[in-house]
Design a protein around this motif. Sequence first.
Motif, short mmCIF file in Angstrom:
data_model
loop_
_atom_site.label_atom_id
_atom_site.label_comp_id
_atom_site.label_asym_id
_atom_site.label_seq_id
_atom_site.Cartn_x
_atom_site.Cartn_y
_atom_site.Cartn_z
N GLY A 107 0.82 -1.20 0.00
CA GLY A 107 0.00 0.00 0.00
C GLY A 107 0.86 1.26 0.00
O GLY A 107 2.09 1.20 -0.11
N MET A 108 0.19 2.39 0.13
CA MET A 108 0.85 3.68 -0.06
C MET A 108 1.39 4.29 1.24
O MET A 108 2.06 5.32 1.19
CB MET A 108 -0.15 4.69 -0.67
CG MET A 108 -0.70 4.31 -2.01
SD MET A 108 0.51 4.25 -3.36
CE MET A 108 0.84 5.97 -3.69
N LEU A 109 1.11 3.70 2.39
CA LEU A 109 1.47 4.37 3.65
C LEU A 109 2.95 4.14 3.98
O LEU A 109 3.33 3.41 4.89
CB LEU A 109 0.57 3.88 4.79
CG LEU A 109 0.32 4.88 5.90
CD1 LEU A 109 -0.16 6.23 5.37
CD2 LEU A 109 -0.66 4.34 6.91
N SER A 110 3.77 4.81 3.19
CA SER A 110 5.20 4.57 3.18
C SER A 110 5.88 5.88 2.76
O SER A 110 5.28 6.69 2.06
CB SER A 110 5.46 3.48 2.13
OG SER A 110 6.73 2.95 2.26
N GLU A 111 7.13 6.05 3.19
CA GLU A 111 7.83 7.28 2.79
C GLU A 111 7.98 7.32 1.26
O GLU A 111 7.80 8.37 0.62
CB GLU A 111 9.20 7.28 3.47
CG GLU A 111 9.91 8.59 3.42
CD GLU A 111 11.23 8.54 4.19
OE1 GLU A 111 11.49 7.54 4.92
OE2 GLU A 111 12.02 9.48 4.05
N PHE A 112 8.36 6.19 0.68
CA PHE A 112 8.48 6.07 -0.78
C PHE A 112 7.68 4.87 -1.27
O PHE A 112 7.58 3.86 -0.56
CB PHE A 112 9.95 5.88 -1.19
CG PHE A 112 10.83 7.04 -0.83
CD1 PHE A 112 10.78 8.23 -1.55
CD2 PHE A 112 11.69 6.96 0.26
CE1 PHE A 112 11.58 9.31 -1.20
CE2 PHE A 112 12.49 8.03 0.62
CZ PHE A 112 12.44 9.21 -0.11
N VAL A 113 7.14 5.00 -2.47
CA VAL A 113 6.41 3.89 -3.10
C VAL A 113 7.01 3.66 -4.47
O VAL A 113 7.19 4.62 -5.24
CB VAL A 113 4.91 4.24 -3.25
CG1 VAL A 113 4.16 3.11 -3.94
CG2 VAL A 113 4.30 4.54 -1.89
N LEU A 114 7.38 2.41 -4.78
CA LEU A 114 7.94 2.10 -6.10
C LEU A 114 6.98 1.21 -6.87
O LEU A 114 6.31 0.37 -6.29
CB LEU A 114 9.27 1.36 -5.96
CG LEU A 114 10.51 2.25 -5.79
CD1 LEU A 114 10.60 2.74 -4.36
CD2 LEU A 114 11.76 1.50 -6.18
N GLY A 115 6.93 1.40 -8.17
CA GLY A 115 6.09 0.53 -8.98
C GLY A 115 6.26 0.82 -10.45
O GLY A 115 6.81 1.86 -10.84
N HIS A 116 5.75 -0.11 -11.27
CA HIS A 116 5.80 0.04 -12.72
C HIS A 116 5.09 1.34 -13.11
O HIS A 116 4.04 1.67 -12.55
CB HIS A 116 5.10 -1.16 -13.36
CG HIS A 116 5.36 -1.29 -14.83
ND1 HIS A 116 4.79 -0.44 -15.75
CD2 HIS A 116 6.11 -2.17 -15.52
CE1 HIS A 116 5.18 -0.80 -16.96
NE2 HIS A 116 6.00 -1.84 -16.85
N GLU A 117 5.63 2.02 -14.08
CA GLU A 117 5.04 3.32 -14.46
C GLU A 117 3.58 3.21 -14.86
O GLU A 117 2.80 4.15 -14.69
CB GLU A 117 5.86 3.98 -15.58
CG GLU A 117 5.91 3.20 -16.87
CD GLU A 117 6.51 4.03 -18.02
OE1 GLU A 117 6.38 5.25 -17.98
OE2 GLU A 117 7.10 3.42 -18.93
N GLN A 118 3.19 2.04 -15.39
CA GLN A 118 1.79 1.91 -15.83
C GLN A 118 0.80 1.97 -14.65
O GLN A 118 -0.38 2.20 -14.84
CB GLN A 118 1.58 0.60 -16.59
CG GLN A 118 1.50 -0.63 -15.71
CD GLN A 118 0.96 -1.87 -16.42
OE1 GLN A 118 0.88 -1.91 -17.64
NE2 GLN A 118 0.62 -2.89 -15.66
N PHE A 120 0.66 4.17 -12.32
CA PHE A 120 0.48 5.53 -11.82
C PHE A 120 -0.19 6.39 -12.90
O PHE A 120 -0.05 6.11 -14.09
CB PHE A 120 1.83 6.15 -11.44
CG PHE A 120 2.50 5.47 -10.28
CD1 PHE A 120 2.26 5.88 -8.98
CD2 PHE A 120 3.36 4.39 -10.49
CE1 PHE A 120 2.85 5.23 -7.90
CE2 PHE A 120 3.95 3.73 -9.42
CZ PHE A 120 3.71 4.16 -8.13
N VAL A 121 -0.89 7.42 -12.46
CA VAL A 121 -1.43 8.41 -13.40
C VAL A 121 -1.14 9.80 -12.84
O VAL A 121 -0.92 9.96 -11.64
CB VAL A 121 -2.96 8.27 -13.63
CG1 VAL A 121 -3.31 6.99 -14.35
CG2 VAL A 121 -3.72 8.37 -12.33
N ALA A 122 -1.19 10.78 -13.73
CA ALA A 122 -0.91 12.16 -13.31
C ALA A 122 -2.04 12.68 -12.43
O ALA A 122 -3.21 12.36 -12.62
CB ALA A 122 -0.76 13.04 -14.55
#
Length: 334
Positions: A107-118, A120-122
Motif C-alpha cells: 500500500g501507499m502508507l510509506s515514505e516512498f512507493v515504487l512501482g511500474h510506471e503503468q 500511476f497516473v498524473a
Amino acid sequence: MKQYIMEPGADAIRLVDAEVPKLGPKDVKVQLKAASLNYRDFLMRQYAKEAIVPFSDGAGVVVEVGAEVQDFQVGDRVLGLFFPNWIDGEITREIHGVARGGGSVDGMLSEFVLGHEQSFVAVPEHLDFAEAATLPCAGLTAWHALFEHARPAKKGDTILIQGTGGVSIFALQLAVAFGLKTIVLSSSDEKLARVKEMGATHTINYRDTPDWDQEVWELTGKRGVDLVVEVGGAGTFERSMKSVKYHGVISLIGVLTGTAAEVNPFMIVGKSLQVFGIYVGSKAMQHRFHAALEEHSLTPVVDSVFEFEDADSAYVHQKSGKHFGNVVVRGMDA
Ligand SMILES: NC(=O)c1ccc[n+]([C@@H]2O[C@H](COP(=O)([O-])OP(=O)(O)OC[C@H]3O[C@@H](n4cnc5c(N)ncnc54)[C@H](OP(=O)(O)O)[C@@H]3O)[C@@H](O)[C@H]2O)c1
C-alpha cells in the motif's frame, strides 16, 4: 525509509524502518505526499492473513525514474492506481488478484512507493495532494457506479445515495455536476444539511426513517429512482430493490452492513432490474474520471488530514463515523 505495516490481529498499525526496493527499468519511485483511508482498509485490518503495507490510495512526487520509463519524469505529481494491472477493458481474475494495499502489492502508507510506471497516473492539475489521494478508490468507484457500466446515469435521472462517506460524497458531487437529481441518506441531520448545501435534491435520515424505501417511493411519485449507489450491502439491498424503478439500476458496491443476508432475489426479476457489481475501476476509467473532474472543476471533499506519525488516528476518526467525505494522512515530509 519509514513505512507502516498492519499485522493480522493487531490493534494499531506500526511504523517500521524498511529497505527501499530496487528500482526496475520501468519503475518510478514516488515520495508520498498524502494517502487516503477507505473502509476497505478496515476490511484488510480484519481479514489480512499476513503483515501488509496499508492504504490503497495515495499521491506524491516522482523522485527517480528507471532507465526505460517513458510516461513520467522527476518532479511529476502522480497517484497510484488501485488495480495496478487493470489498464482497460473488463476485469479478470488476474487483474483482481493484484490490488494495492491488499497484500499482493504494498500500500501507499510509506515514505516512498515504487512501482511500474503503468500503475500511476498524473494528478489533475487543479488538485492538491490530499485531494488527489482520494481519487483511486473512493472517487473512481463512484464514477464507475454512475457512468462506466452498460446503463450509465443520464441528465434528469434520480439517484439514491447511501451515507456520507468517501464513495457517497463523490457520487453526490458527480451527480450534481452532471445534472442528476439525488436522494441522500444519512444517520445525521447535520450531515444532511451539508449535502443539501452541496446540491442534494432530497434527504432522508435513515435512523429516524428506517423504512426509507417508502419515503423514496413517495418522493419519486411512486416511480422509484433510476439508479442506487448501494454501499450498505446485505442490510440495505432489499430496500434498494424496493426504492428503484422498474427496469432500474443498482450499482452494488459496499458491505457497510455486512455481506450475507436473506434477500429475495426475485424482485430483480419482478422489476426487471439490472444489478452491476462495481469494483473500483480501470486506468482508462481513471483517466475519464479525471477529465470529468477537470471539466467541472470538482474538488474532492477532504474531511480531515492526519500527520504521518499519527496515521493510526485516521482509523480511529473514520471508525467513529463522524467523518464526511474522505480522511487523509499527510506524507512523511509533506
Ligand atoms: N466495490 C468497490 O470497489 C468499493 C470501493 C470503495 C468502497 N467500497 C465499499 O463501499 C462502502 C463505503 O466505503 P467508504 O470508504 O465510502 O466508507 P466510509 O467513508 O467509511 O463511509 C461510511 C458511511 O456510510 C454510511 N452508512 C453506514 N451504514 C449505513 C447504512 N446502513 N445505510 C446508509 N448509509 C450507511 C455512514 O454515513 P452517515 O454517517 O452519513 O450515516 C458512514 O459514515 C464500504 O462497504 C466499502 O467497502 C467498495
